[in-house]
Design a protein around this motif. Structure first.
Motif, PDB file in Angstrom:
ATOM      1  N   ASN A  97       0.857  -1.193   0.000  1.00 26.70           N
ATOM      2  CA  ASN A  97       0.000   0.000   0.000  1.00 26.70           C
ATOM      3  C   ASN A  97       0.892   1.242   0.000  1.00 26.70           C
ATOM      4  OD1 ASN A  97       0.545  -1.040   2.832  1.00 26.70           O
ATOM      5  ND2 ASN A  97      -0.271   0.976   3.354  1.00 26.70           N
ATOM      6  N   HIS A  98       0.337   2.341  -0.527  1.00 30.94           N
ATOM      7  CA  HIS A  98       1.163   3.547  -0.665  1.00 30.94           C
ATOM      8  C   HIS A  98       0.343   4.778  -0.322  1.00 30.94           C
ATOM      9  CE1 HIS A  98       4.235   6.213  -1.811  1.00 30.94           C
ATOM     10  NE2 HIS A  98       3.866   6.447  -3.060  1.00 30.94           N
ATOM     11  N   THR A  99       0.566   5.311   0.896  1.00 35.95           N
ATOM     12  CA  THR A  99      -0.165   6.493   1.340  1.00 35.95           C
ATOM     13  C   THR A  99       0.753   7.526   1.973  1.00 35.95           C
ATOM     14  OG1 THR A  99      -0.643   5.320   3.412  1.00 35.95           O
ATOM     15  CG2 THR A  99      -2.347   5.283   1.729  1.00 35.95           C
ATOM     16  N   SER A 100       2.067   7.327   1.848  1.00 32.09           N
ATOM     17  CA  SER A 100       3.017   8.206   2.529  1.00 32.09           C
ATOM     18  C   SER A 100       4.353   8.167   1.807  1.00 32.09           C
ATOM     19  CB  SER A 100       3.194   7.746   3.981  1.00 32.09           C
ATOM     20  OG  SER A 100       4.307   8.360   4.588  1.00 32.09           O
ATOM     21  N   MET A 101       5.112   9.271   1.911  1.00 22.23           N
ATOM     22  CA  MET A 101       6.461   9.278   1.345  1.00 22.23           C
ATOM     23  C   MET A 101       7.382   8.328   2.113  1.00 22.23           C
ATOM     24  SD  MET A 101       7.261  13.205   0.203  1.00 22.23           S
ATOM     25  CE  MET A 101       8.794  12.682  -0.563  1.00 22.23           C
ATOM     26  N   MET A 102       7.021   7.994   3.355  1.00 24.59           N
ATOM     27  CA  MET A 102       7.828   7.066   4.134  1.00 24.59           C
ATOM     28  C   MET A 102       7.720   5.636   3.625  1.00 24.59           C
ATOM     29  SD  MET A 102       9.555   8.879   6.183  1.00 24.59           S
ATOM     30  CE  MET A 102      10.356   7.449   6.892  1.00 24.59           C
ATOM     31  N   ASP A 103       6.737   5.354   2.766  1.00 27.92           N
ATOM     32  CA  ASP A 103       6.619   4.011   2.201  1.00 27.92           C
ATOM     33  C   ASP A 103       7.861   3.640   1.397  1.00 27.92           C
ATOM     34  OD1 ASP A 103       4.069   3.811   3.278  1.00 27.92           O
ATOM     35  OD2 ASP A 103       3.102   4.595   1.467  1.00 27.92           O
ATOM     36  N   ILE A 104       8.443   4.617   0.715  1.00 26.11           N
ATOM     37  CA  ILE A 104       9.649   4.358  -0.075  1.00 26.11           C
ATOM     38  C   ILE A 104      10.794   3.937   0.836  1.00 26.11           C
ATOM     39  CG2 ILE A 104      11.386   5.409  -1.575  1.00 26.11           C
ATOM     40  CD1 ILE A 104       9.173   7.226  -2.665  1.00 26.11           C
ATOM     41  N   MET A 105      11.013   4.688   1.922  1.00 29.15           N
ATOM     42  CA  MET A 105      12.081   4.360   2.859  1.00 29.15           C
ATOM     43  C   MET A 105      11.842   3.013   3.518  1.00 29.15           C
ATOM     44  SD  MET A 105      11.657   7.648   2.378  1.00 29.15           S
ATOM     45  CE  MET A 105      12.518   9.181   2.163  1.00 29.15           C
ATOM     46  N   MET A 106      10.588   2.750   3.900  1.00 31.62           N
ATOM     47  CA  MET A 106      10.275   1.506   4.586  1.00 31.62           C
ATOM     48  C   MET A 106      10.419   0.293   3.661  1.00 31.62           C
ATOM     49  SD  MET A 106       9.745   1.922   7.782  1.00 31.62           S
ATOM     50  CE  MET A 106       8.892   0.407   8.234  1.00 31.62           C
ATOM     51  N   THR A 107      10.134   0.465   2.379  1.00 36.65           N
ATOM     52  CA  THR A 107      10.329  -0.635   1.432  1.00 36.65           C
ATOM     53  C   THR A 107      11.810  -0.957   1.295  1.00 36.65           C
ATOM     54  OG1 THR A 107       8.376   0.136   0.201  1.00 36.65           O
ATOM     55  CG2 THR A 107       9.772  -1.494  -0.871  1.00 36.65           C
ATOM     56  N   LEU A 108      12.637   0.090   1.206  1.00 42.63           N
ATOM     57  CA  LEU A 108      14.080  -0.111   1.111  1.00 42.63           C
ATOM     58  C   LEU A 108      14.632  -0.795   2.367  1.00 42.63           C
ATOM     59  CD1 LEU A 108      15.066   3.322  -0.461  1.00 42.63           C
ATOM     60  CD2 LEU A 108      15.443   1.085  -1.519  1.00 42.63           C
ATOM     61  N   ARG A 205       1.088   1.853   9.474  1.00 46.52           N
ATOM     62  CA  ARG A 205       1.237   3.062  10.293  1.00 46.52           C
ATOM     63  C   ARG A 205       1.701   4.297   9.525  1.00 46.52           C
ATOM     64  NH1 ARG A 205       3.206   1.650  16.272  1.00 46.52           N
ATOM     65  NH2 ARG A 205       2.142  -0.335  16.561  1.00 46.52           N
ATOM     66  N   THR A 206       2.167   4.138   8.303  1.00 47.54           N
ATOM     67  CA  THR A 206       2.770   5.280   7.611  1.00 47.54           C
ATOM     68  C   THR A 206       1.766   6.396   7.344  1.00 47.54           C
ATOM     69  OG1 THR A 206       2.478   4.072   5.520  1.00 47.54           O
ATOM     70  CG2 THR A 206       4.659   3.998   6.533  1.00 47.54           C
ATOM     71  N   LYS A 207       0.517   6.033   7.015  1.00 45.20           N
ATOM     72  CA  LYS A 207      -0.489   7.073   6.753  1.00 45.20           C
ATOM     73  C   LYS A 207      -0.811   7.843   8.028  1.00 45.20           C
ATOM     74  CE  LYS A 207      -4.718   5.762   5.656  1.00 45.20           C
ATOM     75  NZ  LYS A 207      -5.887   5.355   4.826  1.00 45.20           N
ATOM     76  N   ARG A 208      -0.802   7.167   9.162  1.00 42.14           N
ATOM     77  CA  ARG A 208      -1.106   7.807  10.427  1.00 42.14           C
ATOM     78  C   ARG A 208       0.041   8.724  10.875  1.00 42.14           C
ATOM     79  NH1 ARG A 208      -1.180   3.649  14.975  1.00 42.14           N
ATOM     80  NH2 ARG A 208      -2.419   2.621  13.376  1.00 42.14           N
ATOM     81  N   HIS A 209       1.279   8.250  10.706  1.00 45.28           N
ATOM     82  CA  HIS A 209       2.423   8.983  11.235  1.00 45.28           C
ATOM     83  C   HIS A 209       3.021   9.997  10.254  1.00 45.28           C
ATOM     84  CE1 HIS A 209       3.112   7.140  15.165  1.00 45.28           C
ATOM     85  NE2 HIS A 209       2.655   6.022  14.634  1.00 45.28           N
ATOM     86  N   PHE A 210       2.855   9.749   8.934  1.00 45.14           N
ATOM     87  CA  PHE A 210       3.414  10.703   7.973  1.00 45.14           C
ATOM     88  C   PHE A 210       2.551  10.726   6.708  1.00 45.14           C
ATOM     89  CE2 PHE A 210       6.539  12.753   5.216  1.00 45.14           C
ATOM     90  CZ  PHE A 210       7.141  13.635   6.089  1.00 45.14           C
ATOM     91  N   PRO A 211       1.324  11.251   6.812  1.00 49.32           N
ATOM     92  CA  PRO A 211       0.466  11.367   5.630  1.00 49.32           C
ATOM     93  C   PRO A 211       0.972  12.481   4.712  1.00 49.32           C
ATOM     94  CG  PRO A 211      -0.563  12.443   7.489  1.00 49.32           C
ATOM     95  CD  PRO A 211       0.689  11.793   8.016  1.00 49.32           C
ATOM     96  N   TYR A 212       0.391  12.562   3.548  1.00 49.10           N
ATOM     97  CA  TYR A 212       0.786  13.628   2.625  1.00 49.10           C
ATOM     98  C   TYR A 212       0.296  14.997   3.092  1.00 49.10           C
ATOM     99  CZ  TYR A 212       3.009  10.806  -0.963  1.00 49.10           C
ATOM    100  OH  TYR A 212       3.891  10.008  -1.630  1.00 49.10           O
ATOM    101  N   SER A 213      -0.708  15.029   3.940  1.00 55.94           N
ATOM    102  CA  SER A 213      -1.170  16.290   4.514  1.00 55.94           C
ATOM    103  C   SER A 213      -0.098  16.846   5.454  1.00 55.94           C
ATOM    104  CB  SER A 213      -2.470  16.081   5.295  1.00 55.94           C
ATOM    105  OG  SER A 213      -2.815  17.251   6.007  1.00 55.94           O
ATOM    106  N   VAL A 214       0.357  18.062   5.190  1.00 55.28           N
ATOM    107  CA  VAL A 214       1.453  18.640   5.978  1.00 55.28           C
ATOM    108  C   VAL A 214       1.011  19.030   7.384  1.00 55.28           C
ATOM    109  CG1 VAL A 214       2.657  19.488   3.948  1.00 55.28           C
ATOM    110  CG2 VAL A 214       1.000  20.974   5.097  1.00 55.28           C
TER     111      VAL A 214
END
Length: 259
Positions: A97-108, A205-214
């Motif tokens: 799933n992809h709802t946060s910029m942290m998804d890229i880091m977490m995948t790596l 947890r990525t959407k909760r902790h680091f969503p695209y909403s600033v």
């Protein structure tokens, strides 16, 4: 009386919301600063290693270091569950799933196997980061049918060369209210055509902790739940739609396990 209590709670909530707003904005600015800092730290190595495609395996090692640096400096602790499901000697089509910029880091961080992202071309516009992203991954213009076809063949070529690929099958970042958007077919057609196993991963947890909403988010623990691979390579016949639906349900179950 109950209405007065509810109104008081709402006012208190809004007050704290405005109190934390400048701190959240500073934290967001710090996130982009960490991306720059991490790139500067590995700059000499990734510049050389990005020059030739055959050196990508070594570039990927520094790319993971970059992901760890950004994650920790931003105030997150990555927790990877069930990494033992991953065979380091195999290739996968990684889906999540992809709802946060942290998804890229977490995948790596979650996947030790060398892989390339299939991502939107807009990411190539970011200063410095975009340069390396463009040189070492596969970019797609979602508005162009020819671009999508070219990406498909490029991905198949990379798999033939021994690389895994990562595709976020929602095909974009859905609205925050959507738990998991419907999956596009590209990843599953690629899996069937190349007989490559699918590795589903859930980021609950990525959407909760680091969503695209600033205006939202906070530091904390980020979890990646690695699910058992779907062994497409061992199936004599499989429908692409069945593969898509099965992957969707697996990732959704991981999201709900920590909801």
């Amino acid at each position: 009386m109950r209405e007065n209590n509810n109104s008081s709670k709402k006012l208190a909530h809004n007050g704290w919301k405005w109190f934390w707003l400048p701190f959240r904005l500073l934290w967001r600015a710090w996130f982009y600063t960490t991306i720059f800092i991490a790139i500067v730290l590995v700059f000499p190595f990734i510049t050389v290693l990005s020059l030739r495609p055959e050196w990508y395996r070594y570039f990927f090692w520094f790319e993971r270091i970059w992901a760890y640096v950004v994650t920790f400096l931003t105030g997150f602790i990555p927790v990877i569950k069930n990494r033992h499901y991953i065979d380091r000697n195999k290739q996968y089509i990684i889906t999540a799933n992809h709802t946060s910029m942290m998804d890229i880091m977490m995948t790596l961080i979650a996947v030790p196997n060398t892989f390339l992202f299939i991502g939107k071309k807009e990411l190539a516009k970011y200063p410095l980061f975009g340069y390396y992203y463009r040189r070492t991954n596969i970019l797609v213009d979602r508005q162009s049918l020819s671009s999508k076809k070219n990406v498909y063949w490029k991905a198949a070529e990379k798999i033939a060369q021994g690389y895994s690929v990562c595709i976020y099958p929602e095909g974009g970042v859905p609205d925050e209210s959507i738990e998991l958007a419907p999956f596009k077919m590209g990843a599953f057609k690629l899996a069937v055509e190349t007989s490559t196993d699918i590795l589903p991963i859930s980021f609950p947890r990525t959407k909760r902790h680091f969503p695209y909403s600033v205006f939202k988010g906070r530091p904390g623990i980020l979890t990646a739940i690695v699910h058992p691979p779907i062994e497409v390579s061992k199936l004599r016949y499989v429908e692409e739609t069945d593969l898509r639906d099965k992957t969707f349900q697996i990732i959704l179950s991981g999201l709900r396990s920590e909801s």
